[in-house]
Design a protein around this motif. Structure first.
Motif, mmCIF file in Angstrom:
data_model
loop_
_atom_site.group_PDB
_atom_site.id
_atom_site.type_symbol
_atom_site.label_atom_id
_atom_site.label_comp_id
_atom_site.label_asym_id
_atom_site.label_seq_id
_atom_site.Cartn_x
_atom_site.Cartn_y
_atom_site.Cartn_z
ATOM 1 N N TYR A 1 0.815 -1.221 0.000
ATOM 2 C CA TYR A 1 0.000 0.000 0.000
ATOM 3 C C TYR A 1 0.847 1.269 0.000
ATOM 4 C CZ TYR A 1 -3.273 3.647 1.281
ATOM 5 O OH TYR A 1 -3.988 4.803 1.283
ATOM 6 N N PHE A 2 1.898 1.302 0.829
ATOM 7 C CA PHE A 2 2.676 2.531 0.973
ATOM 8 C C PHE A 2 3.803 2.668 -0.049
ATOM 9 C CE2 PHE A 2 0.916 2.074 5.310
ATOM 10 C CZ PHE A 2 0.303 3.319 5.414
ATOM 11 N N VAL A 3 4.196 1.570 -0.701
ATOM 12 C CA VAL A 3 5.300 1.633 -1.659
ATOM 13 C C VAL A 3 4.831 1.291 -3.072
ATOM 14 C CG1 VAL A 3 7.576 0.726 -2.289
ATOM 15 C CG2 VAL A 3 6.992 1.066 0.121
ATOM 16 N N LEU A 4 4.283 0.089 -3.235
ATOM 17 C CA LEU A 4 3.981 -0.411 -4.571
ATOM 18 C C LEU A 4 2.774 0.284 -5.196
ATOM 19 C CD1 LEU A 4 5.063 -2.467 -6.549
ATOM 20 C CD2 LEU A 4 3.512 -4.157 -5.574
ATOM 21 N N PHE A 5 1.687 0.424 -4.465
ATOM 22 C CA PHE A 5 0.462 1.022 -5.002
ATOM 23 C C PHE A 5 0.668 2.474 -5.448
ATOM 24 C CE2 PHE A 5 -3.773 3.057 -4.173
ATOM 25 C CZ PHE A 5 -4.394 2.539 -5.305
ATOM 26 N N PRO A 6 1.306 3.339 -4.645
ATOM 27 C CA PRO A 6 1.559 4.713 -5.130
ATOM 28 C C PRO A 6 2.392 4.755 -6.405
ATOM 29 C CG PRO A 6 1.897 4.597 -2.764
ATOM 30 C CD PRO A 6 1.725 3.184 -3.240
ATOM 31 N N MET A 7 3.360 3.846 -6.526
ATOM 32 C CA MET A 7 4.174 3.799 -7.737
ATOM 33 C C MET A 7 3.326 3.453 -8.951
ATOM 34 S SD MET A 7 7.662 1.938 -6.473
ATOM 35 C CE MET A 7 8.137 1.755 -8.175
ATOM 36 N N MET A 8 2.407 2.507 -8.778
ATOM 37 C CA MET A 8 1.552 2.119 -9.893
ATOM 38 C C MET A 8 0.611 3.261 -10.281
ATOM 39 S SD MET A 8 -0.880 -1.237 -10.360
ATOM 40 C CE MET A 8 0.535 -2.262 -10.731
ATOM 41 N N ILE A 9 0.037 3.942 -9.281
ATOM 42 C CA ILE A 9 -0.844 5.072 -9.548
ATOM 43 C C ILE A 9 -0.096 6.154 -10.325
ATOM 44 C CG2 ILE A 9 -2.035 7.019 -8.464
ATOM 45 C CD1 ILE A 9 -3.718 4.587 -8.366
ATOM 46 N N GLN A 10 1.113 6.474 -9.873
ATOM 47 C CA GLN A 10 1.906 7.519 -10.526
ATOM 48 C C GLN A 10 2.257 7.142 -11.963
ATOM 49 O OE1 GLN A 10 5.485 8.509 -8.417
ATOM 50 N NE2 GLN A 10 6.024 10.193 -9.776
ATOM 51 N N PHE A 11 2.631 5.889 -12.156
ATOM 52 C CA PHE A 11 3.015 5.439 -13.499
ATOM 53 C C PHE A 11 1.817 5.492 -14.451
ATOM 54 C CE2 PHE A 11 3.274 2.030 -16.647
ATOM 55 C CZ PHE A 11 4.459 2.365 -17.291
ATOM 56 N N LEU A 12 0.691 4.912 -14.037
ATOM 57 C CA LEU A 12 -0.482 4.878 -14.907
ATOM 58 C C LEU A 12 -1.020 6.280 -15.161
ATOM 59 C CD1 LEU A 12 -2.339 1.762 -13.424
ATOM 60 C CD2 LEU A 12 -0.940 1.888 -15.494
ATOM 61 N N SER A 13 -0.970 7.137 -14.149
ATOM 62 C CA SER A 13 -1.436 8.513 -14.307
ATOM 63 C C SER A 13 -0.556 9.264 -15.307
ATOM 64 C CB SER A 13 -1.433 9.225 -12.954
ATOM 65 O OG SER A 13 -1.909 10.557 -13.093
ATOM 66 N N SER A 14 0.754 9.048 -15.243
ATOM 67 C CA SER A 14 1.657 9.722 -16.180
ATOM 68 C C SER A 14 1.405 9.272 -17.615
ATOM 69 C CB SER A 14 3.112 9.461 -15.789
ATOM 70 O OG SER A 14 3.430 8.081 -15.921
ATOM 71 N N ILE A 15 1.070 7.982 -17.799
ATOM 72 C CA ILE A 15 0.742 7.477 -19.130
ATOM 73 C C ILE A 15 -0.521 8.146 -19.653
ATOM 74 C CG2 ILE A 15 0.006 5.443 -20.437
ATOM 75 C CD1 ILE A 15 2.966 5.455 -19.825
ATOM 76 N N ASN A 16 -1.539 8.257 -18.801
ATOM 77 C CA ASN A 16 -2.797 8.888 -19.211
ATOM 78 C C ASN A 16 -2.587 10.354 -19.581
ATOM 79 O OD1 ASN A 16 -4.231 6.504 -18.747
ATOM 80 N ND2 ASN A 16 -4.669 7.034 -16.620
ATOM 81 N N GLN A 17 -1.769 11.045 -18.790
ATOM 82 C CA GLN A 17 -1.510 12.462 -19.057
ATOM 83 C C GLN A 17 -0.702 12.648 -20.332
ATOM 84 O OE1 GLN A 17 0.292 14.092 -15.514
ATOM 85 N NE2 GLN A 17 -1.457 13.535 -14.226
ATOM 86 N N SER A 18 0.180 11.696 -20.630
ATOM 87 C CA SER A 18 1.026 11.823 -21.818
ATOM 88 C C SER A 18 0.231 11.750 -23.108
ATOM 89 C CB SER A 18 2.098 10.733 -21.811
ATOM 90 O OG SER A 18 1.519 9.450 -22.027
ATOM 91 N N ILE A 19 -0.947 11.109 -23.068
ATOM 92 C CA ILE A 19 -1.785 11.033 -24.269
ATOM 93 C C ILE A 19 -2.905 12.068 -24.239
ATOM 94 C CG2 ILE A 19 -1.275 8.580 -24.584
ATOM 95 C CD1 ILE A 19 -3.992 7.913 -23.424
ATOM 96 N N GLY A 20 -2.855 12.962 -23.235
ATOM 97 C CA GLY A 20 -3.826 14.040 -23.149
ATOM 98 C C GLY A 20 -5.198 13.623 -22.658
#
Length: 245
Positions: free
Chosen positions: A128-147
Motif C-alpha cells: 500500500y505505501f510503496v507499490l500502489f503509489p508507484m503504480m498510480i503515478q506510473f499509470l497517471s503519467s501514461i494517461n496524461q502523456s496522451i492528453g
C-alpha cells in the motif's frame, strides 16, 4: 461385544471432535461479526485516511451508481474484519488441533500465528505505501502523456488497490509456507537451493506481472521477493536441522 464397544468409542470421539469444531467455528464467526460491525463504524475514518495519502489526494473519487458508496463501506469493513479475525481464527485452529500434537509441536505451531500475522501486515504495508503509489503515478503519467482527462470511479480505484495488496500480502507468507512444508517433510533446504534459479525466475515473473511495466517498479518489488526466498531457505535449513537433531 468388544467390536461394538470400539465402534461406540469411535462414534463418541467423532461427536466430541465435531462439538469442539462447532465451538471453534462459533467463536470465529462471533469475532468476525463483531469485527465487521467495528469495521463499518471505523470505515469513514479509514477512508478519509486513504483519501489523504499522496497516492489519492490528487484523485477525485466519483461514483457511477447509487450503491457504490455502500459497496466501498462494506469492502473496507470486510478488510478490517479479516485483519482482526485472522489471528483469532489461527489461534482457534491451533486449539482444535492441539490435543493431537506433542508438546514440541504445540510450541512450534503456536509460534507460527504471530509470525504469519506479522508477515501479512508487512505485506499489506509494503504494497500500500510503496507499490500502489508507484503504480498510480506510473499509470497517471501514461494517461496524461496522451492528453486524457482522468476521471476515476471509486470502485475502480479500490478494485485496483485490493488487486495489488492481496496478492502481494500473500507472497509475503512465503517463509512460513516453506517452514511448514519443511516441517512435514515435503521440501528441504537442499531442494530449495537446487531450484533457486527457477524460483528466482518465477518470483521475478510475478513481480513483472503485478507491477507497472517499468524497470524501477519491477526492481523494487522483485528484490523483497528474492530476499524472502533466501530467508525461506535459511528458515527451512533451521527446521531441517532441528527435525534431524
Amino acid at each position: 461385544m468388544e467390536q461394538a464397544n470400539i465402534q461406540q468409542d469411535q462414534e463418541q470421539l467423532l461427536v466430541a471432535h465435531l462439538t469442539e469444531l462447532r465451538k471453534r467455528l462459533i467463536i470465529v464467526l462471533v469475532i468476525l461479526t463483531l469485527s465487521l460491525i467495528a469495521g463499518f463504524i471505523a470505515s469513514p475514518t479509514i477512508l478519509q485516511f486513504i483519501k489523504s495519502q499522496p497516492s489519492a489526494v490528487r484523485i477525485e473519487w466519483n461514483v457511477f451508481g447509487f450503491a457504490d458508496g455502500i459497496a466501498i463501506y462494506f469492502k473496507c469493513a470486510l478488510v478490517v474484519a479479516l485483519l482482526i479475525s485472522l489471528p483469532v481464527s489461527m489461534y482457534q485452529t491451533w486449539l482444535f488441533v492441539k490435543p493431537g500434537l506433542t508438546e514440541e509441536e504445540k510450541k512450534g505451531v503456536l509460534v507460527f500465528i504471530p509470525i504469519t500475522f506479522f508477515l501479512f501486515i508487512l505485506g499489506v504495508s509494503f504494497s500500500y505505501f510503496v507499490l500502489f503509489p508507484m503504480m498510480i503515478q506510473f499509470l497517471s503519467s501514461i494517461n496524461q502523456s496522451i492528453g486524457a482527462t482522468e476521471t476515476y470511479g471509486i470502485n475502480q480505484y479500490f478494485k485496483m488497490m485490493f488487486g495489488i495488496i492481496l496478492p502481494v500480502s500473500l507472497m509475503f507468507e512465503l517463509p512460513i509456507i516453506i517452514v511448514f512444508l519443511t516441517k512435514i517433510g515435503l521440501v528441504n533446504p537442499q531442494f530449495l537451493r537446487k531450484i533457486r534459479k527457477a524460483a528466482y525466475f518465477v518470483l521475478v515473473l510475478v513481480a513483472i506481472t503485478i507491477t507497472p511495466p517499468d524497470f524501477i517498479s519491477d526492481f523494487i518489488f522483485s528484490v523483497p521477493l528474492l530476499i524472502l526466498y533466501e530467508v525461506s531457505i535459511l528458515c527451512s535449513n533451521w527446521i531441517y536441522k532441528k527435525n534431524r537433531g
